[in-house]
Design a protein around this motif. Sequence first.
Motif, short mmCIF file in Angstrom:
data_model
loop_
_atom_site.label_atom_id
_atom_site.label_comp_id
_atom_site.label_asym_id
_atom_site.label_seq_id
_atom_site.Cartn_x
_atom_site.Cartn_y
_atom_site.Cartn_z
N ALA A 23 1.41 -51.82 -19.67
CA ALA A 23 0.00 -51.50 -19.48
C ALA A 23 -0.12 -50.36 -18.48
O ALA A 23 0.37 -50.46 -17.34
N ALA A 24 -0.76 -49.28 -18.90
CA ALA A 24 -0.88 -48.09 -18.06
C ALA A 24 -2.26 -48.00 -17.43
O ALA A 24 -3.25 -48.41 -18.03
N SER A 25 -2.30 -47.46 -16.24
CA SER A 25 -3.58 -47.21 -15.58
C SER A 25 -3.46 -45.95 -14.74
O SER A 25 -2.36 -45.55 -14.35
N GLY A 26 -4.61 -45.32 -14.49
CA GLY A 26 -4.62 -44.14 -13.63
C GLY A 26 -4.41 -42.84 -14.35
O GLY A 26 -4.39 -41.78 -13.71
N PHE A 27 -4.22 -42.87 -15.68
CA PHE A 27 -4.07 -41.63 -16.42
C PHE A 27 -4.40 -41.90 -17.89
O PHE A 27 -4.49 -43.04 -18.32
N THR A 28 -4.57 -40.83 -18.65
CA THR A 28 -4.88 -40.95 -20.08
C THR A 28 -3.59 -41.02 -20.85
O THR A 28 -2.85 -40.03 -20.97
N LEU A 29 -3.31 -42.20 -21.38
CA LEU A 29 -2.04 -42.46 -22.06
C LEU A 29 -1.81 -41.52 -23.24
O LEU A 29 -0.69 -41.11 -23.51
N ASP A 30 -2.89 -41.15 -23.92
CA ASP A 30 -2.81 -40.41 -25.19
C ASP A 30 -1.93 -39.18 -25.12
O ASP A 30 -1.29 -38.80 -26.10
N TYR A 31 -1.89 -38.51 -23.96
CA TYR A 31 -1.29 -37.19 -23.90
C TYR A 31 0.20 -37.19 -23.58
O TYR A 31 0.83 -36.13 -23.51
N TYR A 32 0.76 -38.39 -23.38
CA TYR A 32 2.12 -38.47 -22.84
C TYR A 32 3.07 -39.22 -23.75
O TYR A 32 2.68 -40.17 -24.44
N SER A 33 4.32 -38.81 -23.71
CA SER A 33 5.37 -39.63 -24.29
C SER A 33 5.67 -40.76 -23.30
O SER A 33 5.57 -40.57 -22.08
N ILE A 34 5.99 -41.91 -23.85
CA ILE A 34 6.28 -43.09 -23.03
C ILE A 34 7.61 -43.67 -23.48
O ILE A 34 7.86 -43.79 -24.69
N GLY A 35 8.43 -44.01 -22.53
CA GLY A 35 9.74 -44.56 -22.87
C GLY A 35 9.99 -45.93 -22.30
O GLY A 35 9.36 -46.33 -21.31
N TRP A 36 10.86 -46.64 -22.96
CA TRP A 36 11.37 -47.91 -22.44
C TRP A 36 12.82 -47.70 -22.02
O TRP A 36 13.61 -47.08 -22.75
N PHE A 37 13.15 -48.23 -20.85
CA PHE A 37 14.48 -48.10 -20.28
C PHE A 37 14.93 -49.46 -19.79
O PHE A 37 14.10 -50.36 -19.60
N ARG A 38 16.22 -49.61 -19.57
CA ARG A 38 16.70 -50.87 -19.03
C ARG A 38 17.81 -50.60 -18.03
O ARG A 38 18.48 -49.57 -18.08
N GLN A 39 17.97 -51.56 -17.14
CA GLN A 39 18.95 -51.39 -16.08
C GLN A 39 19.57 -52.73 -15.74
O GLN A 39 18.85 -53.72 -15.56
N VAL A 40 20.89 -52.74 -15.65
CA VAL A 40 21.61 -53.91 -15.14
C VAL A 40 22.12 -53.56 -13.75
O VAL A 40 22.29 -52.38 -13.42
N PRO A 41 22.36 -54.55 -12.91
CA PRO A 41 22.79 -54.27 -11.54
C PRO A 41 24.02 -53.38 -11.48
O PRO A 41 24.99 -53.58 -12.22
N GLY A 42 23.95 -52.38 -10.63
CA GLY A 42 25.08 -51.50 -10.43
C GLY A 42 25.17 -50.34 -11.38
O GLY A 42 26.09 -49.51 -11.26
#
Length: 123
Positions: A23-42
Amino acid sequence: QLQFVESGGGLVQPGGSLRLSCAASGFTLDYYSIGWFRQVPGKEHEGVSCISSDGMTYYTDSVKGRFTISRDNAKHTVYLQMNSLKPEDTSVYFCAVGCYYHSTYVYALYDDWGQGTQVTVSS
């Protein structure tokens, strides 16, 4: 102020499904690419998927055919539907504004991360 809130993580058995929300706030989502990322410890953040402002979708090879990214600009939300989950998908998942795809990898434009949501795939 640009903010993301990730949700939808949890514990699931191998082969199961989860849907993550960003969920995004503070900007207009329409104009941007959005990515999903993941991280494991280290380890550094790993790009999972990217959706462009006009709806083009990209996936890293390890999740192709299993994960689906989508966006609902009216709801200011980006989703990641994860099916056929594997133990190696266990990670903290983050969304971020600004992403691109090159040579089978998804990259973030900025090194700016929220709290993330934990996904654990285990029997």
